[in-house]
Design a protein around this motif. Structure first.
Motif, PDB file in Angstrom:
ATOM      1  N   GLU A  23      15.461  33.640  40.883  1.00  0.00           N
ATOM      2  CA  GLU A  23      15.557  35.460  41.230  1.00  0.00           C
ATOM      3  C   GLU A  23      16.453  35.343  42.048  1.00  0.00           C
ATOM      4  O   GLU A  23      17.782  36.563  42.079  1.00  0.00           O
ATOM      5  CB  GLU A  23      13.877  36.240  41.690  1.00  0.00           C
ATOM      6  N   LEU A  24      16.789  35.014  43.042  1.00  0.00           N
ATOM      7  CA  LEU A  24      18.297  35.330  44.393  1.00  0.00           C
ATOM      8  C   LEU A  24      19.267  34.862  43.914  1.00  0.00           C
ATOM      9  O   LEU A  24      19.874  36.218  43.731  1.00  0.00           O
ATOM     10  CB  LEU A  24      18.150  35.052  45.998  1.00  0.00           C
ATOM     11  N   ALA A  25      19.684  34.042  43.761  1.00  0.00           N
ATOM     12  CA  ALA A  25      20.935  33.856  42.973  1.00  0.00           C
ATOM     13  C   ALA A  25      20.999  34.067  41.480  1.00  0.00           C
ATOM     14  O   ALA A  25      21.912  34.660  41.814  1.00  0.00           O
ATOM     15  CB  ALA A  25      20.501  31.761  41.997  1.00  0.00           C
ATOM     16  N   THR A  26      19.997  35.112  41.078  1.00  0.00           N
ATOM     17  CA  THR A  26      21.139  35.914  39.400  1.00  0.00           C
ATOM     18  C   THR A  26      21.164  37.103  40.110  1.00  0.00           C
ATOM     19  O   THR A  26      21.891  38.167  39.770  1.00  0.00           O
ATOM     20  CB  THR A  26      19.195  36.113  38.817  1.00  0.00           C
ATOM     21  N   LEU A  27      20.292  37.964  41.360  1.00  0.00           N
ATOM     22  CA  LEU A  27      20.173  38.653  42.030  1.00  0.00           C
ATOM     23  C   LEU A  27      21.820  38.764  42.852  1.00  0.00           C
ATOM     24  O   LEU A  27      22.602  40.177  42.208  1.00  0.00           O
ATOM     25  CB  LEU A  27      19.670  39.153  43.024  1.00  0.00           C
ATOM     26  N   LEU A  28      21.942  38.002  42.985  1.00  0.00           N
ATOM     27  CA  LEU A  28      23.499  37.790  44.199  1.00  0.00           C
ATOM     28  C   LEU A  28      24.733  37.877  42.933  1.00  0.00           C
ATOM     29  O   LEU A  28      25.332  38.868  43.258  1.00  0.00           O
ATOM     30  CB  LEU A  28      23.466  36.751  45.370  1.00  0.00           C
ATOM     31  N   LEU A  29      24.222  37.512  42.166  1.00  0.00           N
ATOM     32  CA  LEU A  29      25.232  37.188  41.023  1.00  0.00           C
ATOM     33  C   LEU A  29      25.437  38.325  40.191  1.00  0.00           C
ATOM     34  O   LEU A  29      26.783  38.921  40.198  1.00  0.00           O
ATOM     35  CB  LEU A  29      25.012  36.690  39.930  1.00  0.00           C
ATOM     36  N   ASP A  30      24.203  39.019  39.860  1.00  0.00           N
ATOM     37  CA  ASP A  30      24.432  40.580  39.110  1.00  0.00           C
ATOM     38  C   ASP A  30      25.163  41.716  39.643  1.00  0.00           C
ATOM     39  O   ASP A  30      25.038  42.192  39.112  1.00  0.00           O
ATOM     40  CB  ASP A  30      22.958  41.035  38.663  1.00  0.00           C
ATOM     41  N   ASN A  31      24.781  41.466  40.959  1.00  0.00           N
ATOM     42  CA  ASN A  31      25.188  42.716  41.975  1.00  0.00           C
ATOM     43  C   ASN A  31      26.171  42.589  42.594  1.00  0.00           C
ATOM     44  O   ASN A  31      26.710  43.160  43.483  1.00  0.00           O
ATOM     45  CB  ASN A  31      23.977  42.656  42.654  1.00  0.00           C
ATOM     46  N   LYS A  32      27.070  40.978  42.659  1.00  0.00           N
ATOM     47  CA  LYS A  32      28.044  40.989  42.965  1.00  0.00           C
ATOM     48  C   LYS A  32      28.104  40.692  44.461  1.00  0.00           C
ATOM     49  O   LYS A  32      29.253  41.562  45.259  1.00  0.00           O
ATOM     50  CB  LYS A  32      29.252  41.771  42.475  1.00  0.00           C
ATOM     51  N   ILE A  33      27.190  39.858  45.091  1.00  0.00           N
ATOM     52  CA  ILE A  33      27.006  40.349  46.864  1.00  0.00           C
ATOM     53  C   ILE A  33      26.613  38.813  47.074  1.00  0.00           C
ATOM     54  O   ILE A  33      26.722  38.137  46.577  1.00  0.00           O
ATOM     55  CB  ILE A  33      25.903  41.179  46.859  1.00  0.00           C
ATOM     56  N   SER A  34      27.057  38.699  48.549  1.00  0.00           N
ATOM     57  CA  SER A  34      27.301  37.468  48.915  1.00  0.00           C
ATOM     58  C   SER A  34      25.515  37.543  49.481  1.00  0.00           C
ATOM     59  O   SER A  34      25.741  35.893  49.925  1.00  0.00           O
ATOM     60  CB  SER A  34      28.431  36.943  50.327  1.00  0.00           C
ATOM     61  N   GLY A  35      24.408  38.431  50.432  1.00  0.00           N
ATOM     62  CA  GLY A  35      23.357  38.036  50.280  1.00  0.00           C
ATOM     63  C   GLY A  35      22.828  39.386  51.003  1.00  0.00           C
ATOM     64  O   GLY A  35      22.988  41.011  50.131  1.00  0.00           O
ATOM     65  N   ALA A  36      21.224  39.306  50.833  1.00  0.00           N
ATOM     66  CA  ALA A  36      20.345  40.429  50.778  1.00  0.00           C
ATOM     67  C   ALA A  36      19.587  40.342  52.738  1.00  0.00           C
ATOM     68  O   ALA A  36      19.319  39.411  52.648  1.00  0.00           O
ATOM     69  CB  ALA A  36      19.539  40.970  49.028  1.00  0.00           C
ATOM     70  N   PRO A  37      18.946  41.825  52.970  1.00  0.00           N
ATOM     71  CA  PRO A  37      17.663  41.486  54.129  1.00  0.00           C
ATOM     72  C   PRO A  37      16.616  41.311  53.054  1.00  0.00           C
ATOM     73  O   PRO A  37      16.744  41.954  51.926  1.00  0.00           O
ATOM     74  CB  PRO A  37      18.285  43.122  54.488  1.00  0.00           C
ATOM     75  N   GLY A  47      14.589  39.429  57.809  1.00  0.00           N
ATOM     76  CA  GLY A  47      15.628  38.593  58.218  1.00  0.00           C
ATOM     77  C   GLY A  47      16.894  39.271  56.848  1.00  0.00           C
ATOM     78  O   GLY A  47      16.983  39.913  56.404  1.00  0.00           O
ATOM     79  N   VAL A  48      17.635  37.930  56.986  1.00  0.00           N
ATOM     80  CA  VAL A  48      18.827  37.913  55.853  1.00  0.00           C
ATOM     81  C   VAL A  48      18.565  36.957  55.525  1.00  0.00           C
ATOM     82  O   VAL A  48      18.610  35.291  55.482  1.00  0.00           O
ATOM     83  CB  VAL A  48      20.230  38.075  56.592  1.00  0.00           C
ATOM     84  N   VAL A  49      18.987  36.458  53.390  1.00  0.00           N
ATOM     85  CA  VAL A  49      19.390  35.448  53.325  1.00  0.00           C
ATOM     86  C   VAL A  49      20.494  35.883  52.863  1.00  0.00           C
ATOM     87  O   VAL A  49      21.309  36.114  52.052  1.00  0.00           O
ATOM     88  CB  VAL A  49      18.628  35.773  51.450  1.00  0.00           C
ATOM     89  N   THR A  50      21.040  34.348  52.323  1.00  0.00           N
ATOM     90  CA  THR A  50      22.854  35.254  51.701  1.00  0.00           C
ATOM     91  C   THR A  50      23.346  34.225  50.903  1.00  0.00           C
ATOM     92  O   THR A  50      22.725  32.544  50.309  1.00  0.00           O
ATOM     93  CB  THR A  50      23.759  34.322  53.161  1.00  0.00           C
ATOM     94  N   GLU A  51      23.866  33.751  50.421  1.00  0.00           N
ATOM     95  CA  GLU A  51      24.227  32.401  49.710  1.00  0.00           C
ATOM     96  C   GLU A  51      24.882  31.136  49.297  1.00  0.00           C
ATOM     97  O   GLU A  51      24.057  29.593  49.514  1.00  0.00           O
ATOM     98  CB  GLU A  51      26.201  32.704  48.579  1.00  0.00           C
ATOM     99  N   SER A  52      24.544  31.098  50.728  1.00  0.00           N
ATOM    100  CA  SER A  52      24.792  30.201  52.135  1.00  0.00           C
ATOM    101  C   SER A  52      24.158  29.315  51.885  1.00  0.00           C
ATOM    102  O   SER A  52      23.458  28.161  52.233  1.00  0.00           O
ATOM    103  CB  SER A  52      25.753  30.000  53.638  1.00  0.00           C
ATOM    104  N   ASP A  53      22.731  29.899  52.095  1.00  0.00           N
ATOM    105  CA  ASP A  53      21.521  29.620  52.040  1.00  0.00           C
ATOM    106  C   ASP A  53      20.923  28.762  50.236  1.00  0.00           C
ATOM    107  O   ASP A  53      19.835  27.930  50.871  1.00  0.00           O
ATOM    108  CB  ASP A  53      19.695  30.334  52.326  1.00  0.00           C
ATOM    109  N   LEU A  54      21.229  29.461  49.962  1.00  0.00           N
ATOM    110  CA  LEU A  54      21.255  28.826  48.603  1.00  0.00           C
ATOM    111  C   LEU A  54      21.530  27.482  48.359  1.00  0.00           C
ATOM    112  O   LEU A  54      21.637  26.523  47.594  1.00  0.00           O
ATOM    113  CB  LEU A  54      21.285  29.722  46.997  1.00  0.00           C
TER     114      LEU A  54
END
Length: 151
Positions: A23-37, A47-54
């Motif tokens: 779900e996170l991967a889809t959210l990041l791709l769909d919204n063109k963002i690199s991370g989210a609180p 905390g924060v989760v980012t593309e790097s965590d994936l």
């Protein structure tokens, strides 16, 4: 001098510790963002989760270097760190893979300090907090957009 409040994204997309990695991967791709609180049910930033965590989840396992002396093994690296890395690599939920050492800024933090913090700490996403309340987020793209507009 530009400050965080001048360049932050106010419409913050957040996730919970229970959000799945897919779900996170889809959210990041769909919204063109690199991370989210990452927030709890009360909206508190955990905390924060980012593309790097994936991406980290798909790396090779690094076994700690060990030296054998008289039938005993001595690890040259922390076995605890290896355990944490394995947990993160096997994590199915955001709570397993996110960074829980929250680094945030205030709306009054100046652009140069934001850029320095992101570069030195290798941070992709900075929550903007005002009195322990999430009011915005700054990603690397916000810094780059600001640089492009200044020239």
């Amino acid at each position: 001098m530009l400050k965080a409040r001048d360049i932050m994204t106010c419409n913050v997309i957040t996730v919970t510790p229970h959000t799945t990695a897919r779900e996170l991967a889809t959210l990041l791709l769909d919204n063109k963002i690199s991370g989210a609180p990452v927030v709890d049910e009360a909206g508190k930033v955990l905390g924060v989760v980012t593309e790097s965590d994936l991406i980290f989840q798909n790396k090779k396992v690094h076994l700690p270097t060990a030296v054998a002396i008289l039938d005993a093994f001595f690890f040259l690296e922390s076995p605890t760190k290896m355990g944490e890395e394995l947990k993160k690599m096997a994590g199915a939920k955001v709570g397993d893979i996110c960074s829980q050492q929250l680094i945030s800024v205030s709306p009054e933090t100046e652009l140069e300090e934001l850029a320095t913090l992101m570069a030195e700490k290798k941070i992709h996403t900075l929550p903007v907090m005002d009195n322990d309340r999430l009011v915005g987020v700054i990603g690397k793209s916000d810094i780059i957009r600001t640089i492009a507009r200044r020239e």
